[in-house]
Every structure is written in C-alpha cells, then in structure tokens.
Design a protein around this motif. Structure first.
Motif, PDB file in Angstrom:
ATOM      1  N   PHE A 189     -12.460   3.220   4.487  1.00 11.95           N
ATOM      2  CA  PHE A 189     -11.056   3.364   4.216  1.00 11.95           C
ATOM      3  C   PHE A 189      -9.948   2.106   5.476  1.00 11.95           C
ATOM      4  CE2 PHE A 189      -6.787   4.709   6.959  1.00 11.95           C
ATOM      5  CZ  PHE A 189      -5.736   4.673   6.198  1.00 11.95           C
ATOM      6  N   ASN A 233      -1.576   7.275   2.311  1.00 12.33           N
ATOM      7  CA  ASN A 233      -2.489   7.420   2.025  1.00 12.33           C
ATOM      8  C   ASN A 233      -2.797   8.506   1.125  1.00 12.33           C
ATOM      9  OD1 ASN A 233      -3.188   4.305   2.450  1.00 12.33           O
ATOM     10  ND2 ASN A 233      -2.761   4.214   4.963  1.00 12.33           N
ATOM     11  N   GLY A 235      -2.662   1.744  -7.048  1.00 15.10           N
ATOM     12  CA  GLY A 235      -2.462   2.783  -6.260  1.00 15.10           C
ATOM     13  C   GLY A 235      -0.624   2.487  -7.169  1.00 15.10           C
ATOM     14  N   ASP A 253      -7.162   4.094  -3.674  1.00 16.89           N
ATOM     15  CA  ASP A 253      -6.568   6.041  -3.221  1.00 16.89           C
ATOM     16  C   ASP A 253      -6.555   6.427  -4.051  1.00 16.89           C
ATOM     17  OD1 ASP A 253      -3.305   6.224  -1.469  1.00 16.89           O
ATOM     18  OD2 ASP A 253      -3.861   6.540  -3.670  1.00 16.89           O
ATOM     19  N   SER A 263       3.053   5.244   0.744  1.00 18.44           N
ATOM     20  CA  SER A 263       1.995   6.439   2.073  1.00 18.44           C
ATOM     21  C   SER A 263       2.688   7.341   1.351  1.00 18.44           C
ATOM     22  CB  SER A 263       3.119   5.858   2.739  1.00 18.44           C
ATOM     23  OG  SER A 263       3.633   6.082   4.311  1.00 18.44           O
ATOM     24  N   ARG A 318      -6.468  10.191   0.181  1.00 19.94           N
ATOM     25  CA  ARG A 318      -8.434   9.635   0.127  1.00 19.94           C
ATOM     26  C   ARG A 318      -8.994  10.958   0.299  1.00 19.94           C
ATOM     27  NH1 ARG A 318      -9.881   4.460   1.360  1.00 19.94           N
ATOM     28  NH2 ARG A 318      -7.770   3.427   1.182  1.00 19.94           N
ATOM     29  N   VAL A 356      -3.122   9.409   6.364  1.00 16.02           N
ATOM     30  CA  VAL A 356      -3.990   9.651   4.968  1.00 16.02           C
ATOM     31  C   VAL A 356      -4.532  10.899   5.499  1.00 16.02           C
ATOM     32  CG1 VAL A 356      -5.856   9.096   6.759  1.00 16.02           C
ATOM     33  CG2 VAL A 356      -6.242   9.088   4.123  1.00 16.02           C
ATOM     34  N   MET A 415       0.774  -1.268  -0.035  1.00 16.76           N
ATOM     35  CA  MET A 415      -0.177   0.172  -0.458  1.00 16.76           C
ATOM     36  C   MET A 415       0.611   1.109   0.184  1.00 16.76           C
ATOM     37  SD  MET A 415      -2.647   0.714   3.049  1.00 16.76           S
ATOM     38  CE  MET A 415      -4.549   0.093   1.718  1.00 16.76           C
TER      39      MET A 415
END
Length: 246
Positions: A125, A5, A163, A27, A3, A7, A84, A1
């Motif tokens: 999320f 995040n 992503g 994302d 970094s 949103r 996030v 994932m």
C-alpha cells in the motif's frame, strides 16, 4: 490517487477470490470487473467507507464491516488515518448460526491472525506510486515483447487505466528472425504522469536485448506517433563463431 483508497489483502485475493495476489499493489477500482465482491467494494465503500454495518466477534465493535454480495458475504475494515478501506475476506456460504457460516469463518480467521492486513499488505500500500507504475509498465512491456517476438511484424498493444482516470497504452513491434532483431516500443502516458525521460529510457533498456541501446524516434515504424506517445527503437544482432571468422 482516488479517495478513499480501496485495497484487497493478498490472502483474500488468492484464497477467497481466486485472483492474482499482486493486485494487492493497486487500487481495487482497476480490477472491479474481475469479481463481484470487488465490484461491490468499489460501489459501496468507494462512496461511503465509514458506513458499513458492523459485524460481531472477538474484536472491537466497528473494526469489521459487513459487505453483502448477493447471498454471499464479505468483510472490510476502514482505516481513516490512511484513507484506505480493505476487503479482508469473502465467503459464499451464509447460514446464521451454522459453524461454517461466512461470519463464523471470518471470526475464526481473525482469531488465527490471518484476516487483517499483513505487514506485506501495508508495504504494498505504501509503495511509491512511481515505483509501482514502473513495475506495471515493465511487466506489461515484457509480456508484449514476448508476444511480438512470437509474431514478427504484428504490433502488440495493451491499454489499461489507473483507477479509471489515467489511460496508458503500451505498443511493441518486432521484426527479425531470432538472430537479427529490430523493434519499436511506444508508451502513451497521461499528461500529468510523473515519470522522467530517464526513468522511461532505463525501463525500456531493461526489456530489450543486452547490449542494445534504446533510440528515441519520431515515428513508430511507419506510423506517426500518437499524442503523448514516447517511441524508442532498438537493433540487435547475434553473431556466431562462424560469423566472427569471416
């Protein structure tokens, strides 16, 4: 994932950007090209989520950060404990001191309790990545299956990424006349994808006609499988009353 995040709240997606509210589940990097505000979020907050210029309003200093999108304005909030940064609002009218200036609108939305992420935003999320990934595959498969049935013999496919680093491809081909159907579904997944064979099997089983069973295949109809591709085939026949009597 990736970094941090990145949103976008459902309200902002639907009301401010005119985008699909379900994008709250993914994302922002995956749909950065859909709107200039999202592209700016990815470029600026993706590099330094904690470096936003603070805005002023009925909240603690530093809670909201200004995001310049050409002459338009947007606001974000950075939650370091959850890694996030949320895009909260976007407004294309910016005239300092006027009652409908973008920042005045954002402050009014904050006071009305509609600017910050909602419980539903946070639930999206924190949704398990596997569940979200399966939902994405299921929705893509359903869309392609409908297209394949409308164009028998034509291979429908869609390629997308998670992503910007995990490429996924879904291929579907259907042969049939409405009463008899033979189909193939191929999923090309990243090598580090965490889906189990059973999860993929069950996902395919939910898409194909009731009573049909996915059969693992070494080919996608006449072509060889791609590297990393999982292929299932199914057959389905509908019999009317007259067929049963003969």
């Amino acid at each position: 994932m990736p970094s941090p995040n990145l949103r976008v709240t459902r309200r902002c997606l639907e009301e401010d950007l005119g985008l699909d509210g379900d994008l709250v589940k993914v994302d922002a990097r995956t749909f950065a090209d859909e709107h200039e505000a999202v592209k700016k979020l990815v470029a600026m907050r993706g590099a330094a989520p904690d470096k936003a210029e603070p805005t002023y309003g009925p909240y603690a200093r530093g809670l909201l950060g200004s995001l310049h999108v050409s002459s338009a304005r947007a606001v974000t909030t950075w939650i370091p404990s959850d890694d996030v940064c949320w895009l909260l609002g976007y407004n294309d009218y910016h005239r300092n001191g006027e009652p409908d200036d973008a920042y005045a609108v954002f402050n009014g939305q904050y006071e009305d309790g509609v600017l910050m992420p909602t419980q539903e935003d946070w639930e999206a999320f924190f949704e398990e990545p596997v569940d979200r990934f399966l939902d994405m595959l299921r929705e893509t498969g359903q869309r392609l299956l409908e297209a394949a049935r409308a164009n028998p013999g034509h291979e429908e496919f869609e390629t997308f990424d998670d992503g910007g680093h995990q490429v996924i491809c879904v291929d579907i081909l259907v042969l049939g006349d409405g009463r008899a159907e033979e189909g193939w579904m191929g999923l090309t997944l990243p090598a580090d994808e965490v889906l189990s064979d059973m999860e993929v099997f069950e996902m395919v089983a939910t898409l194909i006609p009731e009573g049909a069973v996915p059969i693992y295949e070494h080919k996608f109809k006449d072509r060889e499988r791609r590297r990393g591709e999982i292929v299932y085939r199914w057959e389905h026949y509908e019999f009317g009353r007259n067929d049963d009597e003969h």
